[in-house]
Scaffold this motif. Sequence first.
Motif, mmCIF file in Angstrom:
data_model
loop_
_atom_site.group_PDB
_atom_site.id
_atom_site.type_symbol
_atom_site.label_atom_id
_atom_site.label_comp_id
_atom_site.label_asym_id
_atom_site.label_seq_id
_atom_site.Cartn_x
_atom_site.Cartn_y
_atom_site.Cartn_z
ATOM 1 N N GLU A 164 29.278 21.661 -11.595
ATOM 2 C CA GLU A 164 28.266 20.730 -11.120
ATOM 3 C C GLU A 164 28.844 19.315 -11.176
ATOM 4 N N VAL A 165 28.911 18.658 -10.042
ATOM 5 C CA VAL A 165 29.522 17.334 -9.956
ATOM 6 C C VAL A 165 28.539 16.377 -9.308
ATOM 7 N N ASP A 166 28.294 15.245 -9.964
ATOM 8 C CA ASP A 166 27.460 14.179 -9.415
ATOM 9 C C ASP A 166 28.360 13.028 -8.986
ATOM 10 N N LEU A 167 28.083 12.481 -7.811
ATOM 11 C CA LEU A 167 28.868 11.366 -7.284
ATOM 12 C C LEU A 167 27.982 10.147 -7.135
ATOM 13 N N ASP A 168 28.428 9.038 -7.713
ATOM 14 C CA ASP A 168 27.726 7.766 -7.592
ATOM 15 C C ASP A 168 28.705 6.744 -7.012
ATOM 16 N N ASP A 169 28.632 6.528 -5.697
ATOM 17 C CA ASP A 169 29.532 5.582 -5.051
ATOM 18 C C ASP A 169 28.779 4.598 -4.158
ATOM 19 N N ALA A 170 27.487 4.435 -4.425
ATOM 20 C CA ALA A 170 26.687 3.568 -3.568
ATOM 21 C C ALA A 170 27.109 2.112 -3.678
ATOM 22 N N ASP A 171 27.657 1.732 -4.822
ATOM 23 C CA ASP A 171 28.044 0.335 -5.037
ATOM 24 C C ASP A 171 29.559 0.149 -4.962
ATOM 25 N N ALA A 172 30.271 1.116 -4.381
ATOM 26 C CA ALA A 172 31.736 1.065 -4.396
ATOM 27 C C ALA A 172 32.281 0.043 -3.421
ATOM 28 N N GLY A 173 31.621 -0.165 -2.289
ATOM 29 C CA GLY A 173 32.177 -1.046 -1.279
ATOM 30 C C GLY A 173 33.358 -0.392 -0.590
ATOM 31 N N THR A 174 34.161 -1.202 0.084
ATOM 32 C CA THR A 174 35.342 -0.705 0.794
ATOM 33 C C THR A 174 36.579 -1.368 0.203
#
Length: 386
Positions: free
Chosen positions: A276-286
């Motif tokens: 089970e893997v959760d990804l939080d990249d909403a604030d990562a930018g480019t």
Amino acid sequence: MVIVRRAGVTVKDALLAAVLAAVAVAVAVAWPGVRGLDAVGVLLLVGAHVPLAVIRRWPTPGLVALGAMVVPYHLAQYQHHALVPAEVLTLFAYAWFGRRVKVVLTVVGALLLVCVVAMAVRGGGGLVREQIAMIEAMVSVVIAVQVWRVHRARLAAISEEAARAERAREEEARRRVAEERLRIARDLHDLLAHSITVIGVQAGAAAHLVRGDRPLDREELAEALGAIADTCRDARTELRGTLQVLRGTDAAPSGTLPGAHGIADLVQTARAAGIEVDLDDADAGTPPPEVGVAAYRIVQEALTNVVKHAAATHVVVSLTRADGGLVVRVADDGRGPVGGTPGGFGVLGMIERARSVGGTLDAGPRDGGGFAVTAVFPAADVAAPR
């Protein structure tokens, strides 16, 4: 600085001094000056030639000995020209072999000037002009030798500088080769280790379905085999792009090189392996391309180690911005550490990845269990998320 190897007293130097002394005595007897050559004059004249035998080994004492002989010889108004060869050769040798040449030759010039003044008081104007001409000739010899020494020193400095530059170029070339080998090894390790690990897990799941006691679910088996095929295809595409970059021929096709945008695919692959893997990249930018590649590889290696070693059930992958930079974190609830097998290069490779773009990486156990890998990349024009 020119370093001249000094030999001891040689037979050739002694013979040269003896021959010149004999010739000087003969000249002084045949063409006497203001004062005829007597026993004292012979002693001074012969003694002035002795320094020629030792000037190679002891330049400064030899020059001092010459001055001790020639000053009273000239002041006594003996035949002046008889000493010219010895004086010229001694000054030439000192200018070549000696040290503190400017200071010592200044003192010698002052002594010769004293001789000229004294002779001007006791002799006529023609004699003074003659002595001045002799001094000028000697000074010219010394200047010529000094110019030659400076020229040689400059050539030696240029040669040494060229040699240092060549050594620096060779060292730089070796360093770049070592860095390139390390980069190739790191790229291949990150790519192949992850793909092979995921394929192994997926193949094991497919084998379990075939060997299981319950009826074979063809759709479930097809899904497992399809996941293996997708992983192989993605690995082949990524490997092709990586090799094109390493060969330095054509640029890799757009989209074949990994980046921050590909981390979501890594998460999906890890989920397919049963974690089970959760990804939080909403604030990562480019992030910049080089930072994106480093972040991708670090997440890839961290997830590979989780699948292989951590026995984790839940992993959180987060990409956040901090002080204009990017923070990448992979935290699991497994047994940790995820550094790979003994002698492996997993954590070391991740540290090198982070350092290659000016970042830092910390990997260690979490409070309450599990393991976390945190990479911090410096501020580098990370575009804000839209």
